[in-house]
Design a protein around this motif. Structure first.
Motif: not given
Ligand SMILES: [Zn+2]
Length: 202
Positions: A91-103
């Motif tokens: 789940p922490l990886d989801v957070l990391a990718l969401e932080r980029t705001g591009v996906f």
């Protein structure tokens, strides 16, 4: 050496079971709590209870969600592109990718990686529901975003093998993430580059 009183030793043991915490840190945390005001331990104890009681896994992607919600906010959001599915370990990886705001796609959380040494196979992870989801038809591309580690790569290869015959495009995050490193610790720019430079595994 004199033994610690049981309540103290119990907490030291509990801390020492956590990842990244050795016996020294476990003792330090325990003695800190002994000295600190009762508020501090009370808050910690309450937070620990609520952590388990107040959360559950999203029925669709297995991300962490609130206990009373069937689906996480991402799965419940009709604006997220369901043809694009990003597979991550934690789940922490989801957070990391969401932080980029591009996906703008959706996620599938595996809750670990395959590891023959530790006896972790596909059935110990959320792989079956992921394959069902892909098979159900709305997914056009699966982005394998497991960590660039031996286990992460092996898991990605396994998933590629399972998914390609379904006629779905399979891509892997571009290199540039530190090898053996964790997605969750990668900075936003690195993740954005890894995402936009993802490579076809077909
Ligand atoms: Zn979800």
């Amino acid at each position: 050496m004199a033994e610690l009183p049981e309540p103290v030793q119990n907490l030291v043991n509990a801390f020492a079971r956590l990842p990244g915490i050795g016996p020294k840190t476990a003792s330090r945390l325990t003695f800190y709590l002994l000295r600190a005001s009762e508020d501090v331990s009370r808050q910690l104890a309450d937070a620990l209870v609520i952590l388990k009681n107040g959360t559950s896994l999203c029925k669709v992607c297995f991300n962490i969600t609130l206990a009373n919600q069937e689906q996480c906010e991402i799965c419940a959001n009709p604006r997220r592109d369901e043809s694009l599915l990003c597979v991550v370990e934690e789940p922490l990886d989801v957070l990391a990718l969401e932080r980029t705001g591009v996906f703008e796609g959706r996620y599938a959380v595996l809750h670990g990686v395959m590891s023959p040494i530790e006896g972790i196979g596909p059935d110990d992870l959320k792989i079956r529901p992921l394959l069902e989801r892909v098979r159900s038809g709305s997914v056009r591309e699966v982005i394998l975003a497991t960590n660039p580690s031996m286990e992460g790569d092996a898991t990605a290869l396994y998933l590629r093998q399972q998914i390609l015959p379904m006629g779905v495009k399979v891509t892997r995050l571009a290199r540039g993430l530190p090898v053996g490193g964790d997605l969750e610790y990668a900075d936003q720019n690195t993740l954005m580059r890894a995402l936009s430079g993802r490579q076809d595994m077909g």
